[in-house]
Scaffold this motif. Structure first.
Motif, mmCIF file in Angstrom:
data_model
loop_
_atom_site.group_PDB
_atom_site.id
_atom_site.type_symbol
_atom_site.label_atom_id
_atom_site.label_comp_id
_atom_site.label_asym_id
_atom_site.label_seq_id
_atom_site.Cartn_x
_atom_site.Cartn_y
_atom_site.Cartn_z
ATOM 1 N N THR A 114 11.766 12.187 -17.066
ATOM 2 C CA THR A 114 12.551 10.985 -17.379
ATOM 3 C C THR A 114 11.855 9.695 -16.962
ATOM 4 O O THR A 114 12.154 8.627 -17.499
ATOM 5 C CB THR A 114 13.924 11.058 -16.689
ATOM 6 O OG1 THR A 114 13.727 11.212 -15.274
ATOM 7 C CG2 THR A 114 14.713 12.251 -17.216
ATOM 8 N N MET A 115 10.938 9.769 -16.010
ATOM 9 C CA MET A 115 10.307 8.562 -15.490
ATOM 10 C C MET A 115 9.119 8.105 -16.329
ATOM 11 O O MET A 115 8.657 6.975 -16.197
ATOM 12 C CB MET A 115 9.852 8.794 -14.041
ATOM 13 C CG MET A 115 10.983 9.150 -13.088
ATOM 14 S SD MET A 115 12.237 7.847 -12.985
ATOM 15 C CE MET A 115 11.285 6.533 -12.242
ATOM 16 N N ILE A 116 8.605 8.995 -17.177
ATOM 17 C CA ILE A 116 7.446 8.660 -18.001
ATOM 18 C C ILE A 116 7.850 8.825 -19.468
ATOM 19 O O ILE A 116 8.263 9.914 -19.877
ATOM 20 C CB ILE A 116 6.252 9.575 -17.676
ATOM 21 C CG1 ILE A 116 5.921 9.486 -16.184
ATOM 22 C CG2 ILE A 116 5.032 9.198 -18.513
ATOM 23 C CD1 ILE A 116 4.858 10.471 -15.738
ATOM 24 N N THR A 117 7.733 7.767 -20.230
ATOM 25 C CA THR A 117 8.152 7.801 -21.629
ATOM 26 C C THR A 117 7.026 7.293 -22.529
ATOM 27 O O THR A 117 6.186 6.490 -22.099
ATOM 28 C CB THR A 117 9.397 6.926 -21.844
ATOM 29 O OG1 THR A 117 9.105 5.584 -21.413
ATOM 30 C CG2 THR A 117 10.579 7.472 -21.050
ATOM 31 N N PRO A 118 6.980 7.768 -23.780
ATOM 32 C CA PRO A 118 5.968 7.273 -24.715
ATOM 33 C C PRO A 118 6.030 5.756 -24.846
ATOM 34 O O PRO A 118 7.108 5.166 -24.903
ATOM 35 C CB PRO A 118 6.343 7.977 -26.025
ATOM 36 C CG PRO A 118 7.030 9.227 -25.592
ATOM 37 C CD PRO A 118 7.809 8.844 -24.372
ATOM 38 N N GLY A 119 4.869 5.135 -24.888
ATOM 39 C CA GLY A 119 4.794 3.683 -24.989
ATOM 40 C C GLY A 119 4.607 2.989 -23.653
ATOM 41 O O GLY A 119 4.236 1.807 -23.607
ATOM 42 N N SER A 120 4.862 3.698 -22.546
ATOM 43 C CA SER A 120 4.701 3.103 -21.232
ATOM 44 C C SER A 120 3.218 2.945 -20.889
ATOM 45 O O SER A 120 2.381 3.756 -21.285
ATOM 46 C CB SER A 120 5.369 3.972 -20.156
ATOM 47 O OG SER A 120 6.746 4.133 -20.418
ATOM 48 N N THR A 121 2.917 1.885 -20.149
ATOM 49 C CA THR A 121 1.575 1.702 -19.606
ATOM 50 C C THR A 121 1.580 2.226 -18.175
ATOM 51 O O THR A 121 2.432 1.835 -17.367
ATOM 52 C CB THR A 121 1.164 0.221 -19.616
ATOM 53 O OG1 THR A 121 1.183 -0.258 -20.960
ATOM 54 C CG2 THR A 121 -0.241 0.041 -19.056
ATOM 55 N N VAL A 122 0.656 3.113 -17.864
ATOM 56 C CA VAL A 122 0.692 3.791 -16.570
ATOM 57 C C VAL A 122 -0.659 3.707 -15.870
ATOM 58 O O VAL A 122 -1.707 3.510 -16.489
ATOM 59 C CB VAL A 122 1.096 5.278 -16.737
ATOM 60 C CG1 VAL A 122 2.514 5.399 -17.262
ATOM 61 C CG2 VAL A 122 0.116 6.010 -17.645
#
Length: 260
Positions: free
Chosen positions: A221-229
């Motif tokens: 839940t904390m990492i989603t497509p489109g996020s910059t990490v």
């Protein structure tokens, strides 16, 4: 080619006559030198001095055996040849090494037991998969190279011809790596060798999550497509896509922060 590692002798010059016979190993008639820092076993080598002898090679299954049945949560993968992997730029590791990291699943085990439940392997026979670089045991069977892997060693499933379409499995994440800086703060152009390896990227796809102690999926839940990490610099497996963009597949636990 099998690699040979000798350990356990401190004598600087070891003559051929002191070495016991080893099948398949042809020794030169002249003395050869081993580093004195390896250890001390004396001039006449004893059997105990060869505990560090390691020969690495793919296991060869004799022709009399007609099938290989993986057990538990293991899979048998027929390794793609180098040409199949590199044509068109798909799945080419950034080091341009010839050893493939992809293949076709040709057999699967019965799954594993978690708690009181039996969990089947979620990868179907015939799937094209990408697996971790140093995982599994390689073997030659029916004239082709194969590797036996645990299900957790499978990074993802390829449903198309390009790594950008990789479907991550379990708690793995597919990230498009940000491009390295072309210039220094002072405006100097950087060479390829001096460019700082980026550890920032955009999440392209996430896996369904790991299994808990009862065999249920725990979504990421904390990492989603489109996020910059921001991720650990030396984690995961890197690949180049057909358009030379760099991607990395790694575990969610190797993602250190979400940037905004």
């Amino acid at each position: 080619m099998a690699s040979l590692q000798l350990a356990g002798t401190g004598n600087p010059a070891v003559a051929r006559r002191y070495l016991p016979s080893i099948d398949g190993l042809r020794l030169s008639p002249f003395p050869f030198r081993l580093p004195s820092s390896i250890g001390a076993c004396g001039v006449a080598l004893e059997r105990s001095c060869f505990r560090g002898l390691v020969v690495k090679a793919a296991a060869v299954v004799a022709p009399k055996y007609t099938s290989v049945k993986p057990l538990g949560d293991r899979l048998l993968v027929k390794i793609n040849t180098s040409e199949e992997v590199t044509v068109g730029g798909i799945l080419l590791p950034t080091t341009a090494q010839s050893k493939p990291q992809a293949g076709e699943v040709v057999a699967v085990g019965d799954g594993r037991t978690i708690g009181n439940d039996k969990v089947q392997i979620g990868i179907q026979m015939g799937s094209q998969v990408v697996y971790s670089k140093y995982a599994g045991t390689e073997l030659e069977f029916n004239g082709s190279n194969h590797v036996i892997l645990k299900e957790d060693d499978i990074v993802g499933i390829l449903e198309a011809d390009d790594v950008k379409d990789l479907k991550p499995l379990n708690e793995r994440v597919l990230i498009k790596v940000a491009e390295a800086e072309e210039k220094t703060a002072g405006g100097l152009l950087l060479t390829e060798a001096s460019k700082e390896k980026p550890s920032i990227g955009t999440v392209i796809a996430v896996g369904p999550g790991p299994l808990d102690e009862e065999g249920n999926r725990k979504p990421l839940t904390m990492i989603t497509p489109g996020s910059t990490v921001l991720y650990s610099k030396y984690a995961g497996n890197e690949f180049k896509s057909a358009n030379s963009s760099l991607y990395i597949a790694l575990r969610a636990s190797d993602v250190m922060a979400v940037l905004s």
